[in-house]
Design an enzyme around this catalytic site. Sequence first.
Site, PDB file in Angstrom:
ATOM      1  N   MET A   1       0.846  -1.196   0.000  1.00  0.00           N
ATOM      2  CA  MET A   1       0.000   0.000   0.000  1.00  0.00           C
ATOM      3  C   MET A   1       0.884   1.249   0.000  1.00  0.00           C
ATOM      4  O   MET A   1       0.894   2.032   0.948  1.00  0.00           O
ATOM      5  CB  MET A   1      -0.910  -0.040   1.230  1.00  0.00           C
ATOM      6  CG  MET A   1      -2.071   0.914   1.172  1.00  0.00           C
ATOM      7  SD  MET A   1      -3.247   0.443  -0.095  1.00  0.00           S
ATOM      8  CE  MET A   1      -4.757   0.962   0.683  1.00  0.00           C
ATOM      9  N   GLY A   2       1.633   1.425  -1.110  1.00  0.00           N
ATOM     10  CA  GLY A   2       2.408   2.659  -1.276  1.00  0.00           C
ATOM     11  C   GLY A   2       1.538   3.669  -2.006  1.00  0.00           C
ATOM     12  O   GLY A   2       0.303   3.624  -1.913  1.00  0.00           O
TER      13      GLY A   2
ATOM     14  N   SER B   1       3.583  -5.133 -10.231  1.00  0.00           N
ATOM     15  CA  SER B   1       4.806  -4.593  -9.607  1.00  0.00           C
ATOM     16  C   SER B   1       6.042  -5.148 -10.298  1.00  0.00           C
ATOM     17  O   SER B   1       6.532  -4.547 -11.265  1.00  0.00           O
ATOM     18  CB  SER B   1       4.820  -4.855  -8.101  1.00  0.00           C
ATOM     19  OG  SER B   1       4.896  -6.240  -7.828  1.00  0.00           O
ATOM     20  N   ARG B   2       6.519  -6.290  -9.855  1.00  0.00           N
ATOM     21  CA  ARG B   2       7.671  -6.924 -10.494  1.00  0.00           C
ATOM     22  C   ARG B   2       7.422  -8.425 -10.553  1.00  0.00           C
ATOM     23  O   ARG B   2       6.912  -9.020  -9.590  1.00  0.00           O
ATOM     24  CB  ARG B   2       8.947  -6.676  -9.696  1.00  0.00           C
ATOM     25  CG  ARG B   2       9.501  -5.258  -9.810  1.00  0.00           C
ATOM     26  CD  ARG B   2      10.068  -4.979 -11.213  1.00  0.00           C
ATOM     27  NE  ARG B   2      10.692  -3.688 -11.302  1.00  0.00           N
ATOM     28  CZ  ARG B   2      10.061  -2.547 -11.637  1.00  0.00           C
ATOM     29  NH1 ARG B   2       8.777  -2.565 -11.913  1.00  0.00           N
ATOM     30  NH2 ARG B   2      10.725  -1.416 -11.717  1.00  0.00           N
TER      31      ARG B   2
ATOM     32  N   GLU C   1      11.794 -10.933 -18.178  1.00  0.00           N
ATOM     33  CA  GLU C   1      11.186 -10.157 -19.277  1.00  0.00           C
ATOM     34  C   GLU C   1      12.222  -9.860 -20.351  1.00  0.00           C
ATOM     35  O   GLU C   1      13.389  -9.668 -20.023  1.00  0.00           O
ATOM     36  CB  GLU C   1      10.622  -8.849 -18.726  1.00  0.00           C
ATOM     37  CG  GLU C   1       9.504  -9.091 -17.731  1.00  0.00           C
ATOM     38  CD  GLU C   1       8.955  -7.802 -17.118  1.00  0.00           C
ATOM     39  OE1 GLU C   1       9.389  -6.705 -17.504  1.00  0.00           O
ATOM     40  OE2 GLU C   1       8.085  -7.906 -16.252  1.00  0.00           O
TER      41      GLU C   1
ATOM     42  N   HIS D   1       4.477  -5.221 -19.527  1.00  0.00           N
ATOM     43  CA  HIS D   1       5.045  -4.258 -18.564  1.00  0.00           C
ATOM     44  C   HIS D   1       4.791  -2.807 -19.009  1.00  0.00           C
ATOM     45  O   HIS D   1       5.729  -2.053 -19.283  1.00  0.00           O
ATOM     46  CB  HIS D   1       6.548  -4.516 -18.383  1.00  0.00           C
ATOM     47  CG  HIS D   1       7.089  -3.973 -17.086  1.00  0.00           C
ATOM     48  ND1 HIS D   1       8.100  -4.560 -16.382  1.00  0.00           N
ATOM     49  CD2 HIS D   1       6.744  -2.863 -16.378  1.00  0.00           C
ATOM     50  CE1 HIS D   1       8.353  -3.851 -15.296  1.00  0.00           C
ATOM     51  NE2 HIS D   1       7.547  -2.806 -15.273  1.00  0.00           N
TER      52      HIS D   1
HETATM   53  C1  GLV Z   1       8.140   0.406 -13.930  1.00  0.00           C
HETATM   54  O1  GLV Z   1       8.001  -0.740 -13.748  1.00  0.00           O
HETATM   55  C2  GLV Z   1       8.583   1.309 -12.902  1.00  0.00           C
HETATM   56  O2  GLV Z   1       9.121   0.864 -11.882  1.00  0.00           O
HETATM   57  O3  GLV Z   1       8.403   2.519 -13.094  1.00  0.00           O
END
Ligand code: GLV
Length: 348
Positions: free
Chosen positions: A162-163, A244-245, A274, A293
């Site tokens: 929750m950023g 996110s990742r 990726e 992405h």
């Molecule tokens: C993209 O994935 C970012 O971190 O901005």
Amino acid sequence: MKKAGGGLKPLVYVTRKLPEEIISRLKENYEVDMWPEEEVQVPREVLVEKVKKADALLTVITDQLDEELFSAANHLKVVANMAVGYDNIDLDAASRRGVAVCNTPDVLTDTTADLTFALLLATARRMIEAAEFVKNGEWKSWSPLLLAGTDVHHKTIGIVGMGKIGTVVAKRAAGFDMEIIYHNRRRHEVAEEMLGARYCEMDELLAEADFVVCLAPLTEETKGMFGADQFRKMKKEAIFINASRGPVVDEAALYDALQSGEIAAAGLDVFELEPIGADHPLLPLPNVVALPHIGSATKETRLAMMDTCCDNLDTIFADRAPQTLVNKDFLNWRKQEWSTGSLGIAED
Ligand code: GLV
């Protein structure tokens, strides 16, 4: 803007072809050298050569800035990474050499939240499958359960991480009358008060959420945090979204969970390695929506990210503290030399 030694302008190496308007801006203050390809990554050996002479790097997330790379640098002062995430950069290695590392938060928050919510909607309502169905000429008649998906409104969204982006996704979810639960390292009082978000332990979130949305940054702690155990704890109807990742998820475990019906579907904007090819095992699954992405990929936002990179270079070479510095150690290292000012140390 002068090099530390005086005379020539500082040399910026730009690791991906950027639009002319950004390069013109850079050229006002810097010598600019740029990798000429837009869709092909700069080869490692080229980057290692370029960093030897560079005073600054303007990088993208596919560049690995590790110990070896920093040790090849001779006068590098700053890395401006065109992303909010910075898991491609060894921050300790940068700090030890007095190199500032900056990212591009804030300017991409709404755009990335839009994409995350769009991916959630597309997965729940089977939009990609439905669009392909029409394009393939398969639409023969309206029918009662044709491409029937699942509702989003009034369901429970569980946000992990929750950023800033997570909070704005929660804001969108509130507009869909969703119940909002979240898990985060720290409580987020503002989201609790303004959006009615409820903090949960991870297991509780996994058990309750209809949509589990991953927005946690990639760190040693979050690597592989969604594995077989976590998918098993989700509802059978749950839809998993990752914006996110990729390495935050064990993809083999996700595949098994989707195949066996342990969870209903997944919407993925990011992958472990990726780019993925058409032969990636998750792609044949009908309950997977895969994107390349593109969380922050709008023209306005990508230009704003490039501008933030330029702003960060300018502040460093003007001997001021950059707004979006990520390696806080750098400030300790340079404490005596920096003028004080407001520092926007970014968290997501
Ligand atoms: C993209 O994935 C970012 O971190 O901005």
